[in-house]
Design an enzyme around this catalytic site. Sequence first.
Site, PDB file in Angstrom:
ATOM      1  N   GLY A 125      10.056  -9.374  -5.477  1.00 45.41           N
ATOM      2  CA  GLY A 125      10.476 -10.129  -4.302  1.00 45.41           C
ATOM      3  C   GLY A 125       9.371 -11.018  -3.759  1.00 45.41           C
ATOM      4  O   GLY A 125       9.566 -11.730  -2.778  1.00 45.41           O
TER       5      GLY A 125
ATOM      6  N   ARG B 140      16.428  13.511   9.087  1.00 46.76           N
ATOM      7  CA  ARG B 140      16.598  14.902   9.544  1.00 46.76           C
ATOM      8  C   ARG B 140      16.222  15.058  11.007  1.00 46.76           C
ATOM      9  O   ARG B 140      16.759  15.898  11.697  1.00 46.76           O
ATOM     10  CB  ARG B 140      15.731  15.836   8.694  1.00 46.76           C
ATOM     11  CG  ARG B 140      16.337  16.113   7.333  1.00 46.76           C
ATOM     12  CD  ARG B 140      15.394  16.891   6.488  1.00 46.76           C
ATOM     13  NE  ARG B 140      14.076  16.256   6.490  1.00 46.76           N
ATOM     14  CZ  ARG B 140      13.033  16.683   5.816  1.00 46.76           C
ATOM     15  NH1 ARG B 140      13.116  17.775   5.098  1.00 46.76           N
ATOM     16  NH2 ARG B 140      11.881  16.052   5.860  1.00 46.76           N
TER      17      ARG B 140
ATOM     18  N   LYS C 239      -5.278  -4.787 -15.176  1.00 53.25           N
ATOM     19  CA  LYS C 239      -6.335  -4.049 -14.464  1.00 53.25           C
ATOM     20  C   LYS C 239      -5.763  -3.729 -13.091  1.00 53.25           C
ATOM     21  O   LYS C 239      -5.251  -4.635 -12.421  1.00 53.25           O
ATOM     22  CB  LYS C 239      -7.554  -4.955 -14.366  1.00 53.25           C
ATOM     23  CG  LYS C 239      -8.737  -4.358 -13.700  1.00 53.25           C
ATOM     24  CD  LYS C 239     -10.016  -5.139 -14.052  1.00 53.25           C
ATOM     25  CE  LYS C 239     -10.162  -6.406 -13.248  1.00 53.25           C
ATOM     26  NZ  LYS C 239     -11.493  -7.009 -13.338  1.00 53.25           N
TER      27      LYS C 239
ATOM     28  N   HIS D  93       5.003  -2.740 -11.325  1.00 57.65           N
ATOM     29  CA  HIS D  93       4.678  -4.057 -10.770  1.00 57.65           C
ATOM     30  C   HIS D  93       4.070  -5.008 -11.818  1.00 57.65           C
ATOM     31  O   HIS D  93       4.547  -6.121 -12.006  1.00 57.65           O
ATOM     32  CB  HIS D  93       3.708  -3.936  -9.595  1.00 57.65           C
ATOM     33  CG  HIS D  93       4.205  -3.064  -8.476  1.00 57.65           C
ATOM     34  ND1 HIS D  93       5.541  -2.932  -8.180  1.00 57.65           N
ATOM     35  CD2 HIS D  93       3.559  -2.266  -7.585  1.00 57.65           C
ATOM     36  CE1 HIS D  93       5.684  -2.112  -7.149  1.00 57.65           C
ATOM     37  NE2 HIS D  93       4.493  -1.686  -6.772  1.00 57.65           N
TER      38      HIS D  93
ATOM     39  N   SER E  79      12.936   7.659   9.526  1.00 55.63           N
ATOM     40  CA  SER E  79      11.700   7.810  10.295  1.00 55.63           C
ATOM     41  C   SER E  79      10.462   7.749   9.405  1.00 55.63           C
ATOM     42  O   SER E  79       9.349   7.958   9.876  1.00 55.63           O
ATOM     43  CB  SER E  79      11.727   9.084  11.151  1.00 55.63           C
ATOM     44  OG  SER E  79      12.389  10.107  10.473  1.00 55.63           O
TER      45      SER E  79
ATOM     46  N   TYR F 270       7.457  -6.073  -6.061  1.00 54.74           N
ATOM     47  CA  TYR F 270       6.699  -7.224  -6.544  1.00 54.74           C
ATOM     48  C   TYR F 270       7.611  -8.356  -7.001  1.00 54.74           C
ATOM     49  O   TYR F 270       7.232  -9.510  -6.970  1.00 54.74           O
ATOM     50  CB  TYR F 270       5.690  -6.801  -7.623  1.00 54.74           C
ATOM     51  CG  TYR F 270       4.349  -6.552  -6.969  1.00 54.74           C
ATOM     52  CD1 TYR F 270       4.221  -5.542  -6.014  1.00 54.74           C
ATOM     53  CD2 TYR F 270       3.248  -7.358  -7.209  1.00 54.74           C
ATOM     54  CE1 TYR F 270       3.033  -5.339  -5.348  1.00 54.74           C
ATOM     55  CE2 TYR F 270       2.054  -7.164  -6.545  1.00 54.74           C
ATOM     56  CZ  TYR F 270       1.951  -6.161  -5.609  1.00 54.74           C
ATOM     57  OH  TYR F 270       0.777  -5.993  -4.924  1.00 54.74           O
TER      58      TYR F 270
ATOM     59  N   LYS G 179      -7.547   1.001  -6.914  1.00 53.85           N
ATOM     60  CA  LYS G 179      -7.652   1.196  -5.463  1.00 53.85           C
ATOM     61  C   LYS G 179      -9.124   1.329  -5.106  1.00 53.85           C
ATOM     62  O   LYS G 179      -9.945   1.650  -5.962  1.00 53.85           O
ATOM     63  CB  LYS G 179      -6.904   2.469  -5.065  1.00 53.85           C
ATOM     64  CG  LYS G 179      -5.410   2.312  -5.298  1.00 53.85           C
ATOM     65  CD  LYS G 179      -4.610   3.320  -4.523  1.00 53.85           C
ATOM     66  CE  LYS G 179      -3.137   3.020  -4.628  1.00 53.85           C
ATOM     67  NZ  LYS G 179      -2.619   2.182  -3.573  1.00 53.85           N
TER      68      LYS G 179
HETATM   69  C1  BG6 Z   1       3.318   0.258  -3.915  1.00 57.94           C
HETATM   70  C2  BG6 Z   1       2.339   1.307  -4.356  1.00 57.94           C
HETATM   71  O1  BG6 Z   1       4.371   0.175  -4.824  1.00 57.94           O
HETATM   72  O2  BG6 Z   1       2.668  -0.989  -3.833  1.00 57.94           O
HETATM   73  C3  BG6 Z   1       1.146   1.343  -3.426  1.00 57.94           C
HETATM   74  O3  BG6 Z   1       2.979   2.575  -4.372  1.00 57.94           O
HETATM   75  C4  BG6 Z   1       0.538  -0.021  -3.263  1.00 57.94           C
HETATM   76  O4  BG6 Z   1       0.169   2.264  -3.914  1.00 57.94           O
HETATM   77  C5  BG6 Z   1       1.605  -1.041  -2.902  1.00 57.94           C
HETATM   78  O5  BG6 Z   1      -0.430   0.041  -2.223  1.00 57.94           O
HETATM   79  C6  BG6 Z   1       1.060  -2.445  -2.887  1.00 57.94           C
HETATM   80  O6  BG6 Z   1       2.017  -3.324  -2.386  1.00 57.94           O
HETATM   81  P1  BG6 Z   1       1.592  -4.662  -1.661  1.00 57.94           P
HETATM   82  O7  BG6 Z   1       2.874  -5.383  -1.475  1.00 57.94           O
HETATM   83  O8  BG6 Z   1       0.920  -4.267  -0.389  1.00 57.94           O
HETATM   84  O9  BG6 Z   1       0.662  -5.345  -2.593  1.00 57.94           O
END
Ligand code: BG6
Length: 489
Positions: A182, A46, A334, A241, A14, A180, A337
């Site tokens: 994938g 759960r 770099k 990543h 869930s 990443y 968020k």
């Molecule tokens: C995740 C991170 O692994 O990857 C997130 O924990 C991030 O913080 C996300 O937003 C980004 O993934 P994508 O595929 O949306 O670029």
Amino acid sequence: KKEPTISITVVGASGDLAKKKIFPALFALFYEDWLPQHFTIFGYARSKLTDEELRNMISQTLTCRIDKRENCSDKMDQFLQRCFFHSGLYNSEDNFSELDQKLKEKEVGRVSNRLFYLSIPPNIFVDAVRCASRCASSPAGWTRVIVEKPFGRDSESSGELTRCLKQYLTEDQIFRIDHYLGKELVENLSVLRFSNLVFEPLWSRQYIRNVQLIFSEDFGTEGRGGYFDNYGIIRDIMQNHLLQILALFAMETPVSLDGEDIRNEKVKVLRSMRVLQCDDVITGQYKGHKKGDRVYPAYTDDPTVPKDSLTATFAAAALFIDNARWDGVPFLMKAGKALHTRRAEIRVQFRHVPGNLYKKNFGCDLDQATNELVIRVQPDEAIYLKVNNKVPGLGMRLDRSNLNLLYSARYPREIPDAYERLLLDAIAGERRLFIRSDELDAAWSIFTPVLKELEGKKIAPELYPYGSRGPVGAHYLAAKHNVRWGDLG
Ligand code: BG6
């Protein structure tokens, strides 16, 4: 002899990841006929849901690739009929034994292979693995477990997690996801390098000045502050990543495309990397501000984040690979968020043309005029190469143009989600895109000392406004290594 069946159990059914990514990816595979003929999907959590309630829940997020296809809703119904729910605790062997019974009923005498997807918080990984392996592993077929990061917070805790998992599973049974790997353009990196004569000969310190790995998101930690505050951007994005992309980018040619051969090369390059130094990292955290009618929150406005949090939501780092191919080439990362745009890309800046005739004659800006290869992982997947070109006309004026491979124009078909490829590979037992434990150790060794230093000394991140390009410190860091970020124009 009956064909084997596969049972896929999503533990933590869930949760957000399961709803947004795992069930939709499983449906997409089913929709495109990639799943084996005999399969069953179980949601385990759960909460107390009926099968019908689980189906309702996941049906909200299933989509068909081509919406107008007539059989889409039939396909959805067929898929949902194969989905069941089992309510249980993540650390209860009894509850997993009950699941085992239910799985056996569905498997009706066929040899069953079992895949468990652990989509649960890290503090309960090991308990769930213990219960699943002791009480619900396949009696005659294979049992595999997919786990998602975080794999610890540093070298020690990650090593401990690996040791605990290996009490119950062999390395071959553990599929550590880095989603990443994938992604279409990340998978294409090796194709680009190793199947085109024009790139591989240039792929070294001789021709490449620097490599930039850039990840930016135009939203903050909205709703995930609780998780994020414990990890920060270096652990969330860079150590996994971006570093995985770097390893694929920089590794030597593998002996074959076999998963072990590829991962052997990735480990070698990771182990050749210099441990990151504090001087080569800058960190930032977004602050709130008002623009017109819109109020952008600060990271610390998130109710699940402590008001005095020093967690980095942005970081830039300069990394080096001390081997013959890459000696002295800065690999700049770099990640941030709440920046001005959402983008993930690799930028390769090439050296200057020696004795460039046109520089002398027409005074081009040397820095602007070097070639740059950009691999845009997302959004608007593309590969383009910046080249100097003559502006048509009787005069002699040069212009930087792009040789542009835009995926949406060349391949109008929708690109599959990373989770589809990864699930398919886990089902097929293809390990190429999953992280082996020695890779994980090598990755942590690069970042652990700097994380300890930043946290031990409580180094405050530089504040940057939500929606901006991030802290200026990133430019100073790049300039220190004679680099200009390529994503600024
Ligand atoms: C995740 C991170 O692994 O990857 C997130 O924990 C991030 O913080 C996300 O937003 C980004 O993934 P994508 O595929 O949306 O670029």
